[in-house]
Design a protein around this motif. Structure first.
Motif, PDB file in Angstrom:
ATOM      1  N   GLU A   1      -8.307 -19.974 -17.791  1.00 41.15           N
ATOM      2  CA  GLU A   1      -8.187 -21.174 -16.974  1.00 41.15           C
ATOM      3  C   GLU A   1      -7.192 -22.186 -17.534  1.00 41.15           C
ATOM      4  N   TYR A   2      -6.811 -22.023 -18.811  1.00 41.17           N
ATOM      5  CA  TYR A   2      -5.840 -22.924 -19.433  1.00 41.17           C
ATOM      6  C   TYR A   2      -4.420 -22.346 -19.432  1.00 41.17           C
ATOM      7  N   GLY A   3      -4.259 -21.162 -18.811  1.00 39.27           N
ATOM      8  CA  GLY A   3      -2.940 -20.560 -18.716  1.00 39.27           C
ATOM      9  C   GLY A   3      -2.547 -19.715 -19.910  1.00 39.27           C
ATOM     10  N   LYS A   4      -3.495 -19.446 -20.811  1.00 41.92           N
ATOM     11  CA  LYS A   4      -3.203 -18.637 -21.987  1.00 41.92           C
ATOM     12  C   LYS A   4      -3.479 -17.157 -21.692  1.00 41.92           C
ATOM     13  N   VAL A   5      -2.537 -16.287 -22.073  1.00 40.15           N
ATOM     14  CA  VAL A   5      -2.709 -14.852 -21.854  1.00 40.15           C
ATOM     15  C   VAL A   5      -3.779 -14.323 -22.799  1.00 40.15           C
ATOM     16  N   LYS A   6      -4.821 -13.719 -22.233  1.00 42.02           N
ATOM     17  CA  LYS A   6      -5.924 -13.185 -23.040  1.00 42.02           C
ATOM     18  C   LYS A   6      -5.796 -11.673 -23.237  1.00 42.02           C
ATOM     19  N   PHE A   7      -5.273 -10.971 -22.234  1.00 39.69           N
ATOM     20  CA  PHE A   7      -5.046  -9.528 -22.368  1.00 39.69           C
ATOM     21  C   PHE A   7      -4.124  -9.072 -21.241  1.00 39.69           C
ATOM     22  N   SER A   8      -3.569  -7.867 -21.373  1.00 38.20           N
ATOM     23  CA  SER A   8      -2.690  -7.294 -20.358  1.00 38.20           C
ATOM     24  C   SER A   8      -3.154  -5.872 -20.045  1.00 38.20           C
ATOM     25  N   LEU A   9      -2.996  -5.490 -18.779  1.00 39.47           N
ATOM     26  CA  LEU A   9      -3.397  -4.155 -18.342  1.00 39.47           C
ATOM     27  C   LEU A   9      -2.303  -3.548 -17.464  1.00 39.47           C
ATOM     28  N   ALA A  10      -2.205  -2.226 -17.498  1.00 41.56           N
ATOM     29  CA  ALA A  10      -1.278  -1.538 -16.605  1.00 41.56           C
ATOM     30  C   ALA A  10      -1.795  -1.663 -15.174  1.00 41.56           C
ATOM     31  N   LEU A  11      -0.902  -1.990 -14.255  1.00 43.52           N
ATOM     32  CA  LEU A  11      -1.291  -2.191 -12.865  1.00 43.52           C
ATOM     33  C   LEU A  11      -2.013  -0.975 -12.302  1.00 43.52           C
ATOM     34  N   GLU A  12      -1.546   0.211 -12.661  1.00 39.90           N
ATOM     35  CA  GLU A  12      -2.150   1.430 -12.111  1.00 39.90           C
ATOM     36  C   GLU A  12      -3.562   1.676 -12.628  1.00 39.90           C
TER      37      GLU A  12
ATOM     38  N   MET B   1       0.825  -1.208   0.000  1.00 42.20           N
ATOM     39  CA  MET B   1       0.000   0.000   0.000  1.00 42.20           C
ATOM     40  C   MET B   1       0.861   1.261   0.000  1.00 42.20           C
ATOM     41  N   GLN B   2       2.050   1.164   0.626  1.00 38.69           N
ATOM     42  CA  GLN B   2       2.900   2.343   0.769  1.00 38.69           C
ATOM     43  C   GLN B   2       3.908   2.483  -0.376  1.00 38.69           C
ATOM     44  N   THR B   3       4.009   1.456  -1.211  1.00 36.74           N
ATOM     45  CA  THR B   3       4.957   1.491  -2.321  1.00 36.74           C
ATOM     46  C   THR B   3       4.329   2.152  -3.536  1.00 36.74           C
ATOM     47  N   PRO B   4       4.975   3.116  -4.138  1.00 32.90           N
ATOM     48  CA  PRO B   4       4.414   3.744  -5.343  1.00 32.90           C
ATOM     49  C   PRO B   4       4.151   2.725  -6.442  1.00 32.90           C
ATOM     50  N   ILE B   5       3.018   2.838  -7.086  1.00 35.24           N
ATOM     51  CA  ILE B   5       2.645   1.891  -8.132  1.00 35.24           C
ATOM     52  C   ILE B   5       3.471   2.133  -9.386  1.00 35.24           C
ATOM     53  N   GLN B   6       4.017   1.075  -9.911  1.00 33.85           N
ATOM     54  CA  GLN B   6       4.781   1.163 -11.150  1.00 33.85           C
ATOM     55  C   GLN B   6       3.853   0.921 -12.340  1.00 33.85           C
ATOM     56  N   ASN B   7       4.147   1.572 -13.431  1.00 34.85           N
ATOM     57  CA  ASN B   7       3.319   1.425 -14.631  1.00 34.85           C
ATOM     58  C   ASN B   7       3.741   0.158 -15.388  1.00 34.85           C
ATOM     59  N   GLN B   8       3.430  -0.992 -14.763  1.00 39.14           N
ATOM     60  CA  GLN B   8       3.819  -2.258 -15.360  1.00 39.14           C
ATOM     61  C   GLN B   8       2.580  -2.991 -15.864  1.00 39.14           C
ATOM     62  N   LEU B   9       2.779  -3.779 -16.896  1.00 43.39           N
ATOM     63  CA  LEU B   9       1.683  -4.528 -17.488  1.00 43.39           C
ATOM     64  C   LEU B   9       1.484  -5.848 -16.745  1.00 43.39           C
ATOM     65  N   ILE B  10       0.238  -6.160 -16.430  1.00 42.22           N
ATOM     66  CA  ILE B  10      -0.120  -7.394 -15.755  1.00 42.22           C
ATOM     67  C   ILE B  10      -0.862  -8.274 -16.749  1.00 42.22           C
TER      68      ILE B  10
ATOM     69  N   GLU C   1     -10.660   8.488 -19.045  1.00 36.50           N
ATOM     70  CA  GLU C   1     -11.599   8.956 -18.026  1.00 36.50           C
ATOM     71  C   GLU C   1     -12.752   7.981 -17.836  1.00 36.50           C
ATOM     72  N   LYS C   2     -12.758   6.891 -18.572  1.00 39.49           N
ATOM     73  CA  LYS C   2     -13.854   5.931 -18.507  1.00 39.49           C
ATOM     74  C   LYS C   2     -13.440   4.676 -17.742  1.00 39.49           C
ATOM     75  N   ILE C   3     -14.460   3.992 -17.218  1.00 38.54           N
ATOM     76  CA  ILE C   3     -14.262   2.697 -16.580  1.00 38.54           C
ATOM     77  C   ILE C   3     -14.710   1.625 -17.567  1.00 38.54           C
ATOM     78  N   GLU C   4     -13.781   0.767 -17.947  1.00 37.28           N
ATOM     79  CA  GLU C   4     -14.073  -0.299 -18.908  1.00 37.28           C
ATOM     80  C   GLU C   4     -14.099  -1.651 -18.190  1.00 37.28           C
ATOM     81  N   ARG C   5     -14.683  -2.641 -18.867  1.00 37.83           N
ATOM     82  CA  ARG C   5     -14.739  -4.000 -18.321  1.00 37.83           C
ATOM     83  C   ARG C   5     -14.222  -5.000 -19.347  1.00 37.83           C
ATOM     84  N   GLN C   6     -13.547  -6.018 -18.842  1.00 38.72           N
ATOM     85  CA  GLN C   6     -13.044  -7.084 -19.710  1.00 38.72           C
ATOM     86  C   GLN C   6     -13.376  -8.421 -19.042  1.00 38.72           C
ATOM     87  N   LEU C   7     -13.934  -9.332 -19.828  1.00 41.08           N
ATOM     88  CA  LEU C   7     -14.349 -10.627 -19.299  1.00 41.08           C
ATOM     89  C   LEU C   7     -13.238 -11.664 -19.485  1.00 41.08           C
ATOM     90  N   LEU C   8     -13.014 -12.473 -18.454  1.00 38.77           N
ATOM     91  CA  LEU C   8     -11.966 -13.493 -18.485  1.00 38.77           C
ATOM     92  C   LEU C   8     -12.533 -14.795 -17.927  1.00 38.77           C
TER      93      LEU C   8
END
Length: 282
Positions: free
Chosen positions: A171-182, A157-166, A202-209
């Protein structure tokens, strides 16, 4: 029987240091408890006294520790047991008790006599003698691990968030999409899917996984995305306010209008990471 519960991972004895600690607790407790309280009139089982009796009584504790050393190290290695589920661990404890009972018969009993009667007798007293130190050691290990987990969450909580992709995998371990942690706000479980809420401009988007929070929970723990409810995981860095209503907590996340409930199971962790800078409303 709740088979999902039985198949949950039991991780308290995954680390060698924790296994050694458990064995040490059982040894120390066994030696002190038997000599001080002499349960089951164990001091009268043989016609000895003084230092010889002390050695004999202490040997019961040493037998326990030696059997546990064998089951938690060579035997686990032999069967390639790196981790347990609650079901397999329960079975493993039964094996440990049976082995202790057998050793007691061969050391202190008469295996050529009424074996089954002596074996049942040995199991009874072994079970009564081992349950307290064994359970006590596991409780200490659990408490230590919870404290480490809470400190880790607080540090995140106290560590500054890095702009890294997550990377989000299905369920099969295949990468479907990546998002910036922040940009990640919330993960919500819906049947066999997880809905990921994230900020896009400025928008809130949704992605289904197609996956479950149970599988994602351990994957994202190091990124400060933690479980707060059976149906929700949150980005801890996005908590704007914690509100307490009665005994229940609710969270308000930045840029998200809805309130997120906190289960009683996760309330201590959430309360622990709150800081003076973070609004906390009773």
């Amino acid at each position: 029987m709740n088979w999902d519960f039985a198949h949950q991972k039991f991780t308290l004895l995954d680390q060698k240091s924790d296994r050694y600690f458990m064995i040490l607790v059982c040894l120390v407790f066994g030696v002190l408890f038997i000599n001080v309280f002499v349960p089951f009139n164990i001091n009268r089982w043989y016609s000895d006294s003084g230092f010889i009796q002390f050695l004999r009584l202490s040997s019961y504790g040493f037998v326990v520790s030696l059997v546990l050393l064998f089951t938690q190290f060579p035997l686990r290695k032999l069967f390639d047991v790196k981790s347990f589920t609650l079901k397999t661990y329960s079975f493993w404890v039964v094996i440990e008790i049976l082995l202790m009972s057998l050793v007691y018969i061969f050391l202190y009993g008469n295996p050529l006599g009424n074996f089954m009667n002596d074996f049942i007798f040995s199991i009874k007293y072994t079970l009564l003698g081992i349950c307290v130190p064994y359970s006590f050691a596991l409780l200490i290990i659990y408490y230590r691990k919870q404290q480490v987990k809470i400190r880790t969450m607080s540090d995140q909580m106290q560590t500054p968030i890095q702009n890294q992709l997550i990377a989000f995998k299905d369920e099969y371990g295949k990468v479907k999409f990546s998002l910036a942690l922040e940009d990640i706000l919330l993960l919500e479980s819906t049947d066999n899917y997880v809905t990921v809420y994230f900020k896009a401009g400025e928008k809130i988007e949704r992605q289904l996984l197609r996956n479950s929070l149970k599988k994602l929970e351990h994957t994202f723990a190091d990124y400060g995305i933690a479980r707060c409810h059976r149906s929700f995981m949150i980005n801890l860095a996005k908590i704007e306010m914690i509100r307490k209503q009665g005994k229940k907590l609710q969270l308000k996340l930045k840029s998200l209008e809805r309130n997120i409930p906190v289960s009683e199971k996760y309330s201590p962790q959430i309360e622990a990471i709150s800081s003076p800078e973070l609004p906390f409303h009773p």
